[in-house]
Design a protein around this motif. Structure first.
Motif, PDB file in Angstrom:
ATOM      1  N   ARG A 178       9.189   0.619  15.052  1.00 31.81           N
ATOM      2  CA  ARG A 178       8.328   1.631  15.685  1.00 31.81           C
ATOM      3  C   ARG A 178       8.465   1.600  17.209  1.00 31.81           C
ATOM      4  N   THR A 202       8.213  -2.721  -0.037  1.00 31.91           N
ATOM      5  CA  THR A 202       7.504  -2.032   1.024  1.00 31.91           C
ATOM      6  C   THR A 202       8.179  -0.683   1.287  1.00 31.91           C
ATOM      7  N   ASP A 203       8.116  -0.186   2.527  1.00 28.56           N
ATOM      8  CA  ASP A 203       8.671   1.143   2.793  1.00 28.56           C
ATOM      9  C   ASP A 203       9.847   1.125   3.765  1.00 28.56           C
ATOM     10  N   PHE A 260      13.746  -5.808  10.097  1.00 28.88           N
ATOM     11  CA  PHE A 260      14.623  -5.516  11.227  1.00 28.88           C
ATOM     12  C   PHE A 260      14.443  -6.583  12.311  1.00 28.88           C
ATOM     13  N   GLY A 282       0.795  -1.230   0.000  1.00 23.81           N
ATOM     14  CA  GLY A 282       0.000   0.000   0.000  1.00 23.81           C
ATOM     15  C   GLY A 282       0.825   1.277   0.000  1.00 23.81           C
ATOM     16  N   THR A 283       1.915   1.289   0.770  1.00 18.99           N
ATOM     17  CA  THR A 283       2.730   2.511   0.826  1.00 18.99           C
ATOM     18  C   THR A 283       3.447   2.750  -0.510  1.00 18.99           C
TER      19      THR A 283
END
Ligand SMILES: Nc1ncnc2c1ncn2[C@@H]1O[C@H](COP(=O)(O)OP(=O)(O)O)[C@@H](O)[C@H]1O
Ligand SMILES: N[C@@H](CC(=O)OP(=O)(O)O)C(=O)O
Length: 454
Positions: A230, A219-220, A225, A8-9
Motif C-alpha cells: 500500500r 488472504t488477498d 512482499f 476476512g477478505t
C-alpha cells in the motif's frame, strides 16, 4: 493434514466463500478450516468485526441498537442468499446476536469480547452449513467444546498449554472441521478474544495442536512482499522467509500475518504458507525455520506508527546502580510494556506503543520519575513510527546500518533512535510519523529496487 485459515477478505461475501469451498475441496488433506468474520468487500467497506464493535458500544451507551444489529445480520443474510442457504441460518445468527446484546454490561470488556467473537462464531456456523450443502461433510466446532483455553486478558488473550492437548483430539474427525478464529475461553468458561487480526493465531494453535504438515494462511495477496504494497509500488515478492524474520516484520507492520501467530508453529516446526484465495495456484510465501541464502542481506522492511517516547535525563545516570530497573518498574506498575530502551551516559529513552498511555498515566509517570528517581528532564513525545529493516543475512554484512542511515538522510528526515537487535536480524529506526512513507520508499529502493528477489 493441513490447517487452512481464511481471512476476512476471503470470506467477505458469497462469491469469496465459494472460492474457499473450491480450495478446500481441491485438496483432501485440508481437513481443518479456520475462518474469520466477513471482512471488507471493497476498500471503503466495513469489516463485520468493526460493525460489531459499533454495536457493542451503542449497547453500552444505552443507545438504540436496532440499526447496528441489522447492519451485521444483513451481511450474513446477503451471504446466505448468495450461497443458496436456507434463511433459517440467519434467524439463528440474529437470535444469537440478540441474546449476546442482552447479556450483562457490568463488565464492559467481557461484554465487548462476547459481541466481537460472534463475527467469527456465526461465520463458522454458516460456512460449515454451506460446505455440507455442497457435498463436503463439515462440522462446526466451538472453541469451548474443543478446549481452546486461554488466559484472562481481555482483547489480547493467549492460549494456555493444555489447549494443544485438548484440541489434538479433533484429529480423528471424519468430517471437515470448521473452527471460528479469534477467541477462546478461560478455564472458568469466560469468552476472551485475541488481539485484532487474531484469527491467524487460532489457525496456528490448531495447526500446532493437531501437528499439521502445513499451516496455510489464505488472504488477498499472492505473497508476502518485501514492503507494504500500500506504500511501495509493486514490491518484490518473498518466496521463503524464516520464523524470526517474519516475527520481526509482522510485529512492526506486516499486517498480512499476526506476529503472535508464529509462536505455536515455530515451537512445533510446522511450516506456514501465505496464499491468495483469489489466485490459489500462485506458490505463495513459505515461512520456515531455515531458508536458503539469497544474495540480499535484507529480506523485508516494515513500518508501523503509534509509538511514544519517554525521555529521561539525569547527570551521572551511568553511575547509579538500579536506575534502569526502577524506571522500568514504574512503567510496569502502570501496566505498560516497552519496545526499546536506547540510552546514553546521562539519558535513557523508553519507546512504547502509545495506545497504552492516557494523559493521567503520563502525568503520574513523570511525577514519579522526578520525585523517586530525581531525574532532571522527563517528558513524553508522541507520533513516532518505527521502521525495521530485517534479514537473516544482516549479521555478516558490513556497512548495512550506514547504507540505511544514508538512505534515510536523503529524505531529509531526522532519525530519533537507532536500535540494532542483539540477534542482528533487525535494525530499527525511530522517526517522526510524518516521514514514515517516504523513508520506507527510500529504504526499499536502497535495498531492493535494482535486483529481483531470487
Ligand atoms: N508486506 C506485506 N506483504 C503483503 N501484504 C501486506 C504487507 N504489509 C501489509 N499488507 C497488507 O495485508 C493485507 C492482508 O492482510 P489482512 O487485511 O489481514 O487480510 P485477511 O482479510 O486475509 O486477514 C494485504 O491486502 C496488504 O494490504
Ligand atoms: N475479525 C477479526 C480477527 C481477524 O483475524 O480478522 P482478519 O482475518 O480479517 O484479519 C479482526 O478483524 O480483527
Amino acid at each position: 493434514m493441513k490447517v487452512s485459515k481464511f481471512g476476512g477478505t476471503s470470506v467477505a461475501n458469497a462469491e469469496q466463500i465459494k472460492k474457499v469451498a473450491a480450495i478446500v475441496k481441491a485438496d483432501p488433506s485440508r481437513k481443518f478450516v479456520v475462518v474469520s468474520a466477513p471482512g471488507k468487500r471493497f476498500d471503503a467497506d466495513k469489516k463485520v468485526t468493526d460493525l460489531l464493535i459499533e454495536l457493542a458500544n451503542a449497547a453500552i451507551h444505552n443507545e438504540n441498537v436496532e440499526e447496528k444489529l441489522q447492519n451485521v445480520v444483513n451481511r450474513y443474510r446477503e451471504i446466505a442468499e448468495g450461497l443458496g442457504l436456507e434463511q433459517i441460518i440467519c434467524d439463528v445468527i440474529e437470535k444469537d446476536l440478540r441474546t449476546r446484546i442482552l447479556e450483562s454490561k457490568s463488565n464492559v470488556e467481557l461484554f465487548v469480547d462476547n459481541i466481537k467473537a460472534s463475527g467469527e462464531d456465526n461465520n463458522a456456523k454458516l460456512i460449515s452449513s454451506y460446505f455440507t450443502s455442497v457435498g463436503m461433510p463439515a462440522q462446526y466446532v466451538n472453541p469451548k467444546t474443543a478446549g481452546l483455553v486461554v488466559n484472562d486478558l481481555p482483547e489480547r488473550a493467549q492460549a494456555l498449554p493444555e489447549a494443544y492437548d485438548n484440541i489434538s483430539t479433533l484429529r480423528n474427525s471424519s468430517e471437515i472441521i470448521v473452527f471460528p478464529g479469534f477467541f477462546g475461553y478461560t478455564k472458568e468458561g469466560i469468552l476472551r478474544t485475541f488481539e485484532r487480526g487474531g484469527s491467524d493465531i487460532t489457525g496456528s494453535i490448531v495447526a500446532a495442536a493437531i501437528q499439521a504438515e502445513l499451516y496455510e494462511n489464505f488472504t488477498d495477496v499472492d505473497s508476502v512482499f518485501c514492503a507494504n504494497p500500500r506504500v511501495v509500488n509493486s514490491p518484490a515478492e518473498i518466496e521463503e522467509i524464516t520464523y524470526r524474520e517474519m516475527r520481526e516484520l509482522s510485529y512492526a507492520g506486516f499486517s498480512v500475518f499476526h506476529d503472535e501467530a508464529l509462536m505455536p508453529v515455530y515451537k512445533t516446526g510446522i511450516p506456514v504458507c501465505i496464499k491468495n484465495t483469489n489466485n490459489p495456484s500462485a506458490p505463495g510465501t513459505k515461512i520456515v525455520a531455515e531458508r536458503k541464502a539469497n544474495r540480499r542481506p535484507v529480506t523485508g522492511i516494515s513500518a508501523d506508527n503509534g509509538f511514544s517516547i519517554l525521555y529521561v535525563s539525569k547527570y551521572l545516570m551511568n553511575r547509579e546502580i538500579g536506575f534502569g530497573r526502577k524506571l522500568l518498574q514504574i512503567l510496569e506498575e502502570e501496566n505498560i510494556s516497552y519496545e526499546h530502551t536506547p540510552s546514553g551516559l546521562d539519558d535513557i529513552s523508553v519507546i512504547m506503543r502509545s495506545h497504552q498511555l492516557t494523559p493521567e498515566k503520563e502525568v503520574r509517570i513523570i511525577d514519579r520519575v522526578i520525585n523517586e528517581l530525581h531525574a532532571e528532564d522527563v517528558h513524553f513525545r508522541h507520533d513516532f513510527s518505527m521502521i525495521v529493516v530485517v534479514g537473516e543475512g544482516m549479521n555478516n554484512s558490513t556497512g548495512l546500518a550506514a547504507r540505511a542511515a544514508t538512505a534515510i538522510s536523503r529524505t531529509g528526515a531526522n532519525i530519533e533512535m537507532i536500535n540494532q537487535g542483539s540477534s542482528e536480524v533487525s535494525l530499527a529506526f525511530g522517526v517522526h510519523r510524518s516521514n514514515e512513507d517516504k523513508i520506507l520508499r527510500e529504504l526499499y529502493s536502497e535495498f531492493f529496487a535494482p535486483v529481483t528477489v531470487g
